[in-house]
Design a protein around this motif. Structure first.
Motif: not given
Length: 901
Positions: A479-490, A497-504, A544-549
């Motif tokens: 099989g093949v798996q692709h992962n894409l994520s982004t995050n930042t901090s403020m 420190t607040l760090s939100p993130s999104v994962n796909y 599937e995707y998820n997000f967190g903070v």
């Protein structure tokens, strides 16, 4: 084969011929008008015969050689000479005498002696030492390049090219050669008498190999007559009637002498005997074999390769056919085991943007446990085999890099094997698509980073019985798996420190499962009708995707003390709380199938069951995570308050961490068990103490199942693990080593490392010098030691391990073991090593090994012993340290009498 000492004599003969030819009335290119530069006639301290009125030197016309014939120049460089007392040139007798520390150099040739006489009337060169009341001093020493010889005297006729050398001593590749008389009769033949070969550097050698005569043909061969071994000037019965050695300056092929022994099950045997093939300058081949009188046998082929500035490595294949018992009887058994090892490393400078490496160790699960070869005795406790072959490529000018790996993991206890053939990983370095001009990242949008990775695998799960058969590929997963994520901090509320993130995630498969009900087959309960799995080939996917903070901060607390050396204690707390959400993706892909004769009895399943990257997430995940990390440090003043030393920082508690989760979406048992771990180092970092525990807030019922009721004591301990490592040596009690130990700890070479309680691997006593990892090569140097007097150096490594489990109904200690290893140097050249352990739970000793070693200067003695257990065995060795004479040894071992089943 190493350069022969007599090559030095040949170089000296050529040197003497050129010097002597230079004196024949102007036949050479030496100008008589420049005596200071052409210093064969130079007399820095004055001469008995002055150069100014020397008719021989200033003669303008050569009366022997016709003026019309231009003499051929044979001098390739400047000849210089000097002597401490005097240099005498006798024009009448045509001699030059250099006395006391005479020294002559020509190109890379260097000759030193007490007296050097150049007699160009009789075409002779003579060099000898000086004899006085203290003995015979300043023996002639001849050097050319890295070769050196010392002799009592040298006599050479440069016209006939015959020579006599008395009392020669040379050192070549660790071998010291003594010869009473050496005679050269022509350009190609040299005869030697009364020769002694040894590696002992003592004035009176510990041992030597003595032969009465030898014949040498330079660059071709050397033939030696009857030779025997002499120990402490006492001849031994060890005798060799003759020997033939081919001469070459490169490696040569040759036989490897085996070790011998006896086993109760296999009978008498020969081990690790064979042949070494010097195939080229880049690689070699060593073939070894084992032979037992009961029919068992083994083969081992090893090749080392090396290309400078590019790569190096080694490859080995081992096979053993082990027979137990007598054919025809009930206890007869036969086992075939193999092992393949490959190690490859690439020079980092050869290709900065790509890298290839390999570390392979695979084979039969029972290989190390059943092997009778002493090479494998130290691997008896090894219960895992693993391999990795990888290729890394950096795509210059892009943020992408690629890594292709083939891995192998094998459990020798369960005989299960997992392989990836191969695994492709494509990674993108973190990029900031919204960064300001010049890469400026000030606000949360500019700090938003983007990561991408792609992984493809072909995974095989098999067993020893199906290894290397077609069956191992039938259940392969891919099989093949692709992962894409982004995050930042403020920053939030100034101190947080607040760090939100999104994962796909996107998963691709090349097949899927389709379940169907078959009423004609019998299920596990013995009833007709069961569910059958059909594998359908074809491309399929899910995503599937998820997000967190997360919200985190650091809290510092300092407690100051006014009295005593303890100045302050600082407590650092790093709390973090996170929230994560993932929708229910399984409902979009799940299917149903009839699972019994009742059409309404349906089974829900995922078509991606058994996939290498799992199935879509089932149920809604809506959870809160809580983590608290603690560090405790202290500041201590120096013992002397008037000193210039700074306050010392000490870590009291390296870590004390707690973590748990609260699942908002769950209808019960929302709290997960609390996981705790702690670690610290005590006694100047000598003792490393670590603990981990699991605390469950819920009760259990009579069946041991968790129920939605809290414990009366809040938490219930379900798992506990404690490990402690302690290392100490006699050097710890020496004040002079305090600074050295501090430096080692800073560099990570001191007690920070976990001690090896199992001791070092005991290598084979039949190791040979062609192995680059041969540990014995490091033991060839003679130790220079002093009497210990009252000091006996020693080391001791201790390790303790304990595990405890409690399921709510019963509790037990899983393991409780104390392991120890170390060594004691009873004298400067006697060393005893040990490694063992005690199982407190089972009240028995664990695998135990003892080793005894003795440094005999030019010889070494080793005795390795496993006194009891299924691996009971021993190996005995006494032999010459030098790898050149490594076959001069007494080697015997007794392998363990193991039971195959």
């Amino acid at each position: 084969m190493r350069a022969n000492p007599t090559y030095i004599l040949l170089a000296f003969y050529l040197f003497c011929f050129q010097i002597s030819s230079a004196q024949e009335f102007g036949k050479t290119g030496i100008s008589p008008q420049k005596p200071k530069k052409d210093s064969i006639f130079n007399n820095p301290k004055g001469s008995i015969i002055g150069l100014k009125n020397n008719d021989l030197v200033t003669k303008k016309k050569d009366t022997i050689v016709n003026d019309s014939i231009k003499p051929k120049e044979v001098i390739d460089g400047i000849i210089t000479h000097n002597a401490e007392d005097y240099t005498i040139q006798d024009a009448k007798n045509k001699t030059i005498t250099l006395y006391n520390n005479a020294h002559v150099t020509y190109t890379d040739i260097d000759l030193k002696a007490g007296i050097i006489i150049l007699d160009y009337k009789n075409n002779m060169v003579y060099a000898k030492g000086i004899k006085d009341s203290t003995g015979y001093l300043q023996r002639p020493q001849f050097k050319q390049g890295g070769q050196e010889s010392e002799q009592d005297s040298i006599l050479f006729n440069f016209k006939t090219k015959k020579a006599l050398v008395y009392g020669v001593k040379t050192v070549q590749s660790g071998i010291i050669t003594y010869g009473e008389k050496t005679k050269r009769v022509n350009d190609s033949t040299i005869y030697m008498r009364r020769l002694r070969f040894t590696t002992s550097q003592k004035k009176i050698p510990d041992y030597y190999i003595q032969t009465n005569k030898a014949k040498l043909v330079p660059g071709k061969k050397i033939i030696v007559g009857g030779s025997n071994l002499v120990l402490a000037d006492v001849p031994t019965p060890v005798y060799l009637p003759f020997a033939y050695f081919p001469l070459t300056d490169k490696r040569t092929s040759g036989f490897i002498i085996p070790s011998w022994g006896e086993s109760n099950n296999q009978g008498f045997f020969l081990q690790n005997g064979g042949y070494y093939f010097a195939l080229s300058d880049y690689f070699d081949l060593t073939t070894l074999g084992d032979l037992y009188t009961n029919g068992s046998w083994g083969l081992n082929a090893t090749s080392n390769y090396y290309v400078r500035y590019k790569f190096n490595g080694n490859f080995s294949v081992r096979f053993e056919n082990i027979i137990q018992g007598i054919r025809g009887l009930s206890d007869y058994s036969k086992s075939n085991n193999f092992n393949i090892r490959w190690s490859h490393s690439q020079d980092a400078k050869s290709s900065p943007n790509s890298r290839f490496s390999a570390s392979v160790n695979l084979g039969s699960s029972k290989y190390y446990r059943q092997s009778l070869n002493e090479y494998n005795s130290s691997q008896f406790l090894n219960n895992t085999l693993s391999s990795s072959i990888s290729y890394y490529k950096k795509f210059v000018g892009t943020p992408f890099n690629m890594n292709v790996t083939a891995t192998h993991s094998q459990n020798t206890n369960t005989e299960s094997i997992t392989m990836t053939l191969p695994s492709l990983q494509l990674n993108m370095d973190r990029i900031y698509p919204f960064a300001g001009k010049g890469g400026v990242k000030k606000n949360p949008i500019q700090k938003m980073g983007l990561n991408y990775s792609m992984q493809g695998q072909y995974q095989i799960n098999t067993t020893d019985d199906e290894f290397f058969t077609s069956k191992m590929f039938k259940t392969a997963k891919k099989g093949v798996q692709h992962n894409l994520s982004t995050n930042t901090s403020m920053k939030a509320f100034k101190y947080f420190t607040l760090s939100p993130s999104v994962n796909y995630k996107d998963v691709w498969y090349l097949d899927k499962i389709n379940k169907r009900y078959d009423p004609t087959i019998t299920n596990k309960d013995g009833n007709l009708g069961d569910v059958v799995n059909d594998t359908i080939s074809g491309f399929t996917r899910f995503n599937e995707y998820n997000f967190g903070v997360s919200l985190s901060t650091n809290i510092y607390g300092t407690f100051n003390f006014k009295k005593g050396r303890l100045k302050a204690i600082r407590h650092t707390i790093r709390p973090s709380i996170s929230y994560g959400y993932r929708p229910d993706f399984a409902k979009d892909y799940d299917l149903q199938v009839q699972q019994s004769s009742d059409p309404n009895d349906l089974l829900t399943y995922s078509p991606f069951e058994g996939g290498i990257y799992g199935t879509p997430g089932s149920g809604v995940s809506n959870s809160i995570g809580i983590t608290v990390n603690n560090v405790l440090e202290a500041k201590v003043a120096p013992k002397d308050p008037d000193s210039d030393e700074e306050d010392k920082k000490i870590t009291i508690l390296n870590n004390l961490n707690f973590s748990t989760n609260y699942n908002i979406a769950a209808d019960s048992l929302r709290w997960s068990p609390v996981r705790a771990n702690a670690g610290t180092r005590l006694f100047k970092d000598k003792l490393a103490l670590n603990m981990n525990a699991t605390l469950d807030p819920y009760q259990v019922n009579s069946k041991g199942q968790r129920i939605d009721e809290f414990n009366s004591n809040i938490f219930r301990l379900t798992n506990l693990g404690v490990t402690a490592n302690y290392s100490i040596s006699s050097k710890d009690f020496e004040k002079d080593n305090d600074n050295k130990k501090d430096t080692e700890n800073k560099n990570g070479n001191g007690a920070q490392n976990t001690p090896d309680v199992f001791g070092e691997n005991i290598g084979s006593t039949n190791e040979f010098s062609s192995n680059p990892n041969n540990k014995q090569n490091k033991e060839n140097e003679t130790k220079e030691t002093e009497l210990y007097k009252a000091k006996i150096p020693w080391t001791l490594n201790l390790a303790y391990s304990m595990s405890y489990t409690d399921n709510g109904l019963t509790s037990q200690i899983g393991s409780n073991t104390l392991m120890f290893s170390g060594d004691v140097e009873l004298s400067p050249k006697w060393k005893v090593g040990f490694s063992s352990g005690y199982d407190i739970k089972d009240n028995a000793f664990t695998y135990t090994r003892l080793s005894f070693s003795r440094d005999l200067d030019s010889w070494r003695f080793n005795f390795n012993w496993t006194p009891f257990g299924v691996n009971s065995s021993y190996s005995f060795f006494i032999g010459v340290k030098s790898s050149v004479l490594s076959d001069l040894k007494w080697d015997k071992n007794k392998p363990p009498d193991r039971v195959l089943f």
